[in-house]
Structure formats: structure tokens, C-alpha cells
Design a protein around this motif. Sequence first.
Motif, PDB file in Angstrom:
ATOM      1  N   ALA A  18       0.391   0.015  -2.785  1.00  0.00           N
ATOM      2  CA  ALA A  18      -0.984   0.415  -2.640  1.00  0.00           C
ATOM      3  C   ALA A  18      -1.606   0.547  -1.746  1.00  0.00           C
ATOM      4  N   ALA A  19      -1.395  -0.502  -0.519  1.00  0.00           N
ATOM      5  CA  ALA A  19      -1.881  -0.400   0.799  1.00  0.00           C
ATOM      6  C   ALA A  19      -1.361   0.790   1.405  1.00  0.00           C
ATOM      7  N   ALA A  20      -0.170   1.200   1.130  1.00  0.00           N
ATOM      8  CA  ALA A  20       0.454   2.273   1.987  1.00  0.00           C
ATOM      9  C   ALA A  20      -0.390   3.640   1.260  1.00  0.00           C
ATOM     10  N   PHE A  21      -0.736   3.520   0.167  1.00  0.00           N
ATOM     11  CA  PHE A  21      -1.459   4.819  -0.214  1.00  0.00           C
ATOM     12  C   PHE A  21      -2.858   4.844   0.249  1.00  0.00           C
ATOM     13  N   ARG A  22      -3.271   3.618   0.253  1.00  0.00           N
ATOM     14  CA  ARG A  22      -4.748   3.588   0.895  1.00  0.00           C
ATOM     15  C   ARG A  22      -4.612   4.132   2.155  1.00  0.00           C
ATOM     16  N   ARG A  23      -3.692   3.821   3.165  1.00  0.00           N
ATOM     17  CA  ARG A  23      -3.720   4.037   4.404  1.00  0.00           C
ATOM     18  C   ARG A  23      -3.451   5.506   4.426  1.00  0.00           C
ATOM     19  N   ALA A  24      -3.118   6.269   3.519  1.00  0.00           N
ATOM     20  CA  ALA A  24      -2.970   7.759   3.500  1.00  0.00           C
ATOM     21  C   ALA A  24      -4.389   8.322   3.170  1.00  0.00           C
ATOM     22  N   ARG A  25      -5.350   7.484   2.913  1.00  0.00           N
ATOM     23  CA  ARG A  25      -6.522   8.032   2.427  1.00  0.00           C
ATOM     24  C   ARG A  25      -6.655   8.601   0.937  1.00  0.00           C
ATOM     25  N   PHE A  29      -6.859   3.224  -7.717  1.00  0.00           N
ATOM     26  CA  PHE A  29      -7.744   2.035  -8.416  1.00  0.00           C
ATOM     27  C   PHE A  29      -6.925   0.923  -8.673  1.00  0.00           C
ATOM     28  N   ASP A  30      -7.565  -0.296  -8.479  1.00  0.00           N
ATOM     29  CA  ASP A  30      -6.746  -1.412  -8.749  1.00  0.00           C
ATOM     30  C   ASP A  30      -7.092  -2.186  -9.971  1.00  0.00           C
ATOM     31  N   ILE A 186       7.430   5.743  -0.217  1.00  0.00           N
ATOM     32  CA  ILE A 186       6.055   6.158  -0.557  1.00  0.00           C
ATOM     33  C   ILE A 186       5.708   7.036   0.115  1.00  0.00           C
ATOM     34  N   ARG A 187       6.058   7.377   1.434  1.00  0.00           N
ATOM     35  CA  ARG A 187       5.582   8.743   2.226  1.00  0.00           C
ATOM     36  C   ARG A 187       5.896   9.892   1.575  1.00  0.00           C
ATOM     37  N   ARG A 188       7.333   9.894   0.931  1.00  0.00           N
ATOM     38  CA  ARG A 188       7.707  10.863   0.384  1.00  0.00           C
ATOM     39  C   ARG A 188       6.982  11.177  -0.857  1.00  0.00           C
ATOM     40  N   VAL A 189       6.658  10.317  -1.560  1.00  0.00           N
ATOM     41  CA  VAL A 189       5.810  10.646  -2.896  1.00  0.00           C
ATOM     42  C   VAL A 189       4.527  11.197  -2.458  1.00  0.00           C
TER      43      VAL A 189
END
Length: 195
Positions: A18-25, A29-30, A186-189
Motif C-alpha cells: 500500500a505504501a508503494a502505491f501511495r508513493r506513486a501518488r 483506501f485503508d 507493484i511498479r509493473r501493476v
Amino acid sequence: MRVIGLTGGIGMGKSTAAAAFRRARIPVFDADAAVHALQAPGGRALRAIGAAFPGTVVNGALDRAALRTAVLGQPDALRQLERIIHPMVRAEERAFLARARRAGARVAVLDIPLLLETDGQKRVDHVVVVSAPREVQIARVRRRRNMSQAQIEAIVARQMPDARKRRLADTVVLTGLSRHHALRTIRRVIREALA
């Protein structure tokens, strides 16, 4: 807007994903945070929980250990708690998605531990399951939470088996190998979702 469902059992590494998605802006929703807010002092769920489970709300605050004792290993009690909490969390989820759409987000993530157990995959466009070997999972939970082995086993038993979750996934993020490997997946997704 494309909606990604992020899920995985306790201790699988979902928070890191989830943190990786947040870093990608990408807005996330948690569901766990929503539950905690609903159960916090003054939270909307407290009155109903206190009425359903006497002794679990003391001086306006939830006694989490007492609630855990009241529901773990008690399927009827757990279902009763879920009937209180789940509709409130779904309302928070809908409000989050509406805000993300208004803000012009192209992608949003729903981080929901029981996504597949509650047929939540029907509400998302892509399911990401975070997975790790069982011994890694148990070691992570033991390090972070003050739970007995029996409590950990009861939570794991309540969740869909990891192998079944992986079969239902569009993407599996393996967190037991290396952080780099998991983040690359995650970056690929993210790239594919934004394409």
C-alpha cells in the motif's frame, strides 16, 4: 477510474505494498484504518458494539482485547460484529472513491484484508494479492502484535487460504523473496493501470 483491490492475509506485507502505491501518488483506501476510526473514542460503531458485546466498551473506549476474546473462535459473534462494521466501512469506501473521482484520479486502490472473503473482487477492476511463505507470515505477526499463537492461528484460519487467494488474483506480489522483487511487481501493476 481504474480500481485496484489490494489484499492478503495478516502478516503478508500488504502495508508495504500500500505504501508503494501511495508513493506513486495513487490514493489508497485503508479498510483497517477505517475500522479503527469507527471503533475509536467517539467512533460511530462504538455504541452498537457496546450493546452487542457488553463489557467491550469501557468509559467510551473500545477494549480491543475484550472484543477479540468475545469474537475469536465464535463464528456467530464474529458475524454479528461484521454486520455492525462492514456496512459502515463500505460507506467509507464509497465516499473515498467518490472523492478520488472528483479529484481526477486515474487509479485508486482499495486496501481490504477480507476483499476476496466478502466477494469484493466484484467491486474492483484488478485484484492484487500480497503473499509470503507461512513461516514468514507467522514471524511477522509475532514481531508486530501482542498475540498468542492461538490468536494468530484463529485469525489465519478465518482468512481464505493463501493458495486460494493467489489463484483468484490478477497479480500476486511475493513479499517473502526480497523487497526489491515485491516493489518491482507493484511498479509493473502501476504502469499497466496508468497505461
